[in-house]
Design a protein around this motif. Structure first.
Motif, PDB file in Angstrom:
ATOM      1  N   MET A 151       0.804  -1.228   0.000  1.00 30.37           N
ATOM      2  CA  MET A 151       0.000   0.000   0.000  1.00 30.37           C
ATOM      3  C   MET A 151       0.836   1.276   0.000  1.00 30.37           C
ATOM      4  O   MET A 151       1.584   1.513   0.933  1.00 30.37           O
ATOM      5  CB  MET A 151      -0.830   0.014   1.274  1.00 30.37           C
ATOM      6  CG  MET A 151      -2.245  -0.388   1.082  1.00 30.37           C
ATOM      7  SD  MET A 151      -3.226   0.175   2.434  1.00 30.37           S
ATOM      8  CE  MET A 151      -2.363  -0.340   3.856  1.00 30.37           C
ATOM      9  N   TRP A 201      -3.821   8.120   9.317  1.00 27.44           N
ATOM     10  CA  TRP A 201      -4.616   8.070  10.540  1.00 27.44           C
ATOM     11  C   TRP A 201      -3.762   8.096  11.807  1.00 27.44           C
ATOM     12  O   TRP A 201      -4.286   8.199  12.915  1.00 27.44           O
ATOM     13  CB  TRP A 201      -5.489   6.806  10.559  1.00 27.44           C
ATOM     14  CG  TRP A 201      -6.719   6.940   9.715  1.00 27.44           C
ATOM     15  CD1 TRP A 201      -6.828   6.679   8.386  1.00 27.44           C
ATOM     16  CD2 TRP A 201      -8.019   7.390  10.142  1.00 27.44           C
ATOM     17  NE1 TRP A 201      -8.108   6.932   7.947  1.00 27.44           N
ATOM     18  CE2 TRP A 201      -8.867   7.361   9.018  1.00 27.44           C
ATOM     19  CE3 TRP A 201      -8.554   7.794  11.366  1.00 27.44           C
ATOM     20  CZ2 TRP A 201     -10.210   7.734   9.067  1.00 27.44           C
ATOM     21  CZ3 TRP A 201      -9.892   8.161  11.411  1.00 27.44           C
ATOM     22  CH2 TRP A 201     -10.703   8.137  10.278  1.00 27.44           C
ATOM     23  N   THR A 221     -15.305   7.585   8.511  1.00 25.20           N
ATOM     24  CA  THR A 221     -14.259   6.561   8.711  1.00 25.20           C
ATOM     25  C   THR A 221     -13.190   6.648   7.628  1.00 25.20           C
ATOM     26  O   THR A 221     -12.145   6.005   7.747  1.00 25.20           O
ATOM     27  CB  THR A 221     -14.829   5.121   8.719  1.00 25.20           C
ATOM     28  OG1 THR A 221     -15.760   4.994   7.669  1.00 25.20           O
ATOM     29  CG2 THR A 221     -15.454   4.754  10.028  1.00 25.20           C
TER      30      THR A 221
END
Ligand code: AMP
Length: 942
Positions: free
Chosen positions: A535, A542, A682
């Motif tokens: 990724m 976050w 989220t």
């Protein structure tokens, strides 16, 4: 056409013969606007028959132009462009019109004769319109040449025999295309061009065929492997819908080539493990460990493996694409609005307004897409300003059985499970899952449609379910005939491999080798997806929010000067923007508040909170049924010009480099909208995301969202979410429905500091509560019992200094100057009842009862509460006062916290309404009596 009318026209017309092209042009003009042609032509065309009462022709000059353009783009078309046909040898009688009608009958209803069900169990009724004789044609006409009108093959004329075969290949093969319900001519023509020009069967090269085969081998191999290794364990096998694996990989690859940067997928548990391993690249060894019961202790309560989400990157010709499979509960379909919300957040982060940078893919069940109302809600949201995401590609795993319900008459009242999509005129492609090349064709077509028109599109993957609902289930108990057939039915991998061997694309030993290689890869346990990449492509960090609890330190203070500067910006709007008189008065009041002539009210404090948050460059999103104005006319963050209806948001214009703010009055839904906002929050920690209920009880319609996502998403999946919910709550005699936001339900779900439940009672408190939620590096849901009458209560006002201090008080001590030593009783409460108590006590002129407000009910502010209670150590008479009936409100859910904080040996009693099945009485007079009694009860020392 009625014969007599037709004949009269034909006999008298000089347009017969080779002039059908002219007639057709006229017909096109008529279809666009019946009044645009001569009346005698209109009579003729009016008399043309309809299919199912629907006009079956559409304008098509453009489609031919489109086709020529497409043909110039590449070799996809089967027919190469040729010279225009001469008209001389074309049939010149009324049969020409019939042939055009036949073409349109296939466009409308060909899907009903398509070969869609791999099991051949699903029999659709015969359609007369698709028969030659219905159009007064027969096989004896097969040699005759006809103009093709708008039929988008690359020829202007064709023998009827060839045309009939072509129509059957195009509309009645493995694909059933439904698009004639679309009223937009451009979209319809575009689809016709794409489907008809290649007769719904494009040329697929060897590499792609091998890739499809590899996908099927992986889909089947994975399930067989799990079945053998973990016999009887639940895995919700994909078997029967194996085509989903090559389909998704193809979809992602093509999306990446188109420039898409992220794909967010939502799916229920069927086939999820397969997709996790074979598309997203989860390591099989990790999955096997999960089957064996191993788990990561750091992940909290966790969830079953077939609910798990996953993130990875996927290599495509256009660069790496980030993939996110959304976590979701068993509740089918609810993940769809969550995915849409997540996509909207990612699009905004990438400053992409048209949806091209992020693709949502939602995977539905056939029984669920027809049965669950949230699907309708998401379709309704799909083109609205506040919720659109540039179209969703929706795939139905149509295994023709919903748990045990397989009879259509039990499962739905519509012809297809996908009929709901017609409400937004989405094209729907039904496709036989045992024909993976057809699946790939509709997949590409669907994505191209979504990308071109920015609208939803549906692929109905008609398949079957090889095992029961799960692997411990015995499906033949309820579907004996279907499962007899399934037992003998070859797997998709075998059918396709045999096809490729038969056509000479591959040899059997090569197929065996591919299968052996896949099995060996599973044995090895490492990632089996060639395109998998670590990724790097996701666009948000976050980490600043991880590991902080609700009491993390932060500085929310501002200078009074800064507050005034922002206040002035807040009341500024263009001179020509004429406000409605009540709104104007409100804005004049706000000016007086900024100038220090008045105390601040709720609406001003709340707007100021937003202004300060925006000034910090934090973004804000507010949705709800009346969020621009506020249900109770207090917010007026959106100003409507009384001259022309235009809207102006002062909050969008407070400074040059402020954060972004969007305020949308939402569609009239709670479930999908709240789920959307959960998905947004989220995916995006840099926003203060707010959902406001019109009345607090409206949240009931979204119970699945707060039960299964909001309250437990962090515990189950480690996903943080800073969504703020404003739920108007308060007993003001408005009856059972609009009094209560069901505080007890929110409190009942409190544990592990999963969310905060607050009941602010002053403008300064709401200001600082909102600022705290935005400024603090913590993202957890905030549930707010927000007021109604308090919005205008003369005592519910604050000074600008109180706001500027930047402190939200979780507990507020007595405000009057009582001597603590004289206090004999302490009344604790939350919300609006405080003002009733204060007012009455002042009237009583008693100073032996102190009133303490709990502004945050959860997490319970034990330390602050204790510190205040220390003043009243000598008091043994403690009362909890609430407006809600005894079985509701905070009494049962919060008293254990209070017991822990009051002096040992004290008495804690209840003053409030008695327990009731209904949240509130319907009669105002009874309400008033009850309210008076509970206040007196709380203040009267026996
Ligand atoms: P995604 O873009 O959703 O695939 O997320 C990429 C990564 O960001 C995940 O693997 C997580 O590590 C992290 N992440 C995403 N969303 C959240 C969240 N709501 N709370 C905490 N971490 C998150």
């Amino acid at each position: 056409m009625q014969d007599s009318v037709m004949k009269a026209w034909w006999d008298s017309s000089h347009m017969a013969g080779g002039n059908t092209a002219y007639i057709e042009e006229m017909y096109e003009a008529y279809l666009e606007d019946p009044q645009s042609i001569l009346e005698n032509w209109k009579v003729i065309f009016d008399a043309l028959p309809k299919v199912d009462g629907v006009e079956v022709e559409s304008n098509h000059t453009q489609i031919k132009a489109d086709f020529k353009h497409m043909a110039s783009l590449g070799p996809a078309a089967r027919f190469t462009p040729g010279a225009a046909a001469t008209q001389g040898d074309v049939q010149s009688d009324e049969r020409q019109v019939k042939v055009l009608q036949l073409i349109n009958a296939y466009r409308f209803r060909g899907h009903q004769h398509a070969n869609l069900d791999p099991l051949s169990l699903w029999i659709q009724p015969g359609v007369r319109d698709l028969e030659l004789k219905h159009h007064n044609l027969s096989e004896s006409d097969f040699g005759a040449m006809f103009n093709l009108g708008s039929y988008a093959v690359n020829a202007d004329k064709m023998g009827l025999g060839d045309l009939f075969k072509s129509l059957n290949r195009t509309y009645c093969g493995s694909i059933g295309s439904e698009y004639m319900h679309i009223t937009d001519t451009e979209q319809k023509r575009w689809l016709q061009q794409r489907i008809e020009s290649v007769e719904a069967k494009p040329v697929i090269d060897r590499d792609e065929k091998i890739n499809i085969l590899k996908g099927l081998i992986a889909a089947d191999g994975m399930e067989k492997y799990l079945g053998a290794k973990f016999t009887g364990a639940k895995r919700f096998s994909l078997e029967g819908g194996d085509a989903l694996v090559p389909m998704l990989k193809g979809l992602i690859t093509q999306a990446g080539a188109f420039g898409t940067k992220e794909v967010v997928i939502g799916m229920a548990h069927r086939g999820r493990l397969n997709i996790l391993v074979n598309v997203l690249g989860k390591n099989p060894s990790v999955l096997f460990d999960e089957f064996a019961g191993k788990h990561d202790d750091t992940l909290g309560a966790g969830d079953v493996k077939y609910h798990a989400g996953f993130s990875s990157d996927f290599a495509t010709p256009g660069g790496n694409v980030h993939l996110a499979l959304a976590f979701n509960p068993s509740h089918l379909e609810i993940v769809n609005p969550v995915v849409m919300g997540s996509v909207r957040a990612r699009l905004q982060r990438r400053h992409c307004e048209d949806g091209s940078a992020v693709l949502p893919i939602t995977i539905h069940g056939d029984a669920a897409i027809a049965g669950q109302g949230v699907v309708q809600e998401t379709f309704n949201m799909s083109q609205t300003r506040g919720f659109k995401v540039g179209g969703t590609v929706r795939i139905v795993i149509n295994n023709q059985v919903g748990f045990t319900t397989s009879n259509i008459e039990d499962a739905r009242s519509t012809q297809y499970c996908t009929d709901i999509a017609k409400m937004v005129q989405a094209p729907i492609f039904h496709v036989n899952a045992d024909d993976p090349e057809a699946v790939m064709f509709v997949t590409k077509l669907a994505l191209d449609y979504r990308n071109k028109f920015k609208r939803d599109v549906v692929i109905d993957l008609v398949c079957y379910r090889r095992h029961g609902h799960n692997e411990a289930d015995e499906p033949s108990a309820t579907q004996p005939l279907m499962y007899k057939k399934i037992k003998k039915h070859p797997v998709a991998r075998q059918i396709y491999a045999d096809q490729l061997i038969a056509e000479g694309t591959i040899e059997k030993h090569e197929v065996d080798k591919l299968m052996a290689e896949y099995r060996a890869a599973l044995d090895h346990g490492a990632c089996v997806v060639q395109e998998w990449r670590p990724m790097t492509e996701h666009s948000v960090d976050w980490s600043p929010y991880i590991g902080h609890d609700w009491d993390v330190e932060y500085d929310g203070s501002l200078t009074v000067e800064k507050m005034k500067e922002l206040g002035n910006a807040l009341i500024n709007y263009p001179e020509k923007h004429r406000l409605q008189s009540r709104v104007n008065k409100l804005y004049l009041d706000r000016k007086a508040m900024v100038d220090g002539e008045k105390m601040l009210d709720w609406g001003m404090a709340e707007n100021l909170a937003y202004a300060t948050i925006l000034a910090d460059k934090t973004n804000i999103r507010i949705t709800g049924q009346d969020s621009g104005r506020g249900t109770f006319f207090h917010r007026h963050a959106v100003l409507y010009n009384q001259e022309d209806g235009s809207a102006y948001l002062p909050l969008q214009n407070i400074s040059a480099d402020q954060g972004r703010i969007d305020i949308y009055d939402s569609v009239l839904s709670e479930e999908a909208v709240m789920a959307f906002e959960y998905g947004f929050a989220t995916a995006e920690p840099s926003y203060l995301t707010i959902w406001e209920a019109q009345f607090g009880d409206f949240a009931n319609g979204a119970q699945v969202v707060f039960d299964q996502f909001l309250s437990s998403g962090e515990a189950k999946w480690g996903r943080l979410c800073g969504l703020t919910m404003l739920l108007p709550h308060g007993y003001e005699g408005q009856g059972p429905e609009h009094s209560s936001a069901r505080l007890e339900r929110w409190l009942q779900m409190c544990a592990d500091h999963n969310w905060q439940v607050c009941v602010p009672s002053t403008p300064a408190q709401v200001y600082n509560m909102l600022r705290r939620q935005a400024v603090r590096p913590m993202r957890r849901p905030l549930i707010v019992m927000s007021p109604k009458s308090l919005l205008r209560h003369p005592l519910a006002v604050s000074s600008i200094e109180e706001l500027a201090a930047g402190v939200f008080y979780n507990v507020i001590d007595e405000v009057d100057e009582l001597d603590p030593q004289h206090v004999k009783r302490v009344v604790m409460c939350s919300g609006k009842v405080y003002y009733d108590l204060l007012d009455q006590r002042r009237k009583n002129e008693k100073n032996d009862v102190a009133i303490v407000r709990l502004e945050q009910l959860y997490p319970f502010p034990q330390e602050e509460f204790k510190a205040i209670m220390a003043k009243y150590e000598h008091v043994t008479d403690w009362v909890w006062c609430q407006e809600e009936p005894q079985n509701q409100g905070a009494w049962y859910c919060s008293q254990h916290h209070i017991w822990q904080s009051i002096p040992p040996g004290s008495n804690l009693t209840y003053a409030g309404r008695k327990a009731s099945a209904s949240p509130a009485v319907g009669y105002v007079s009874v309400h008033n009596q009850q309210q008076k009694a509970l206040v007196e009860d709380a203040l009267t020392i026996n």
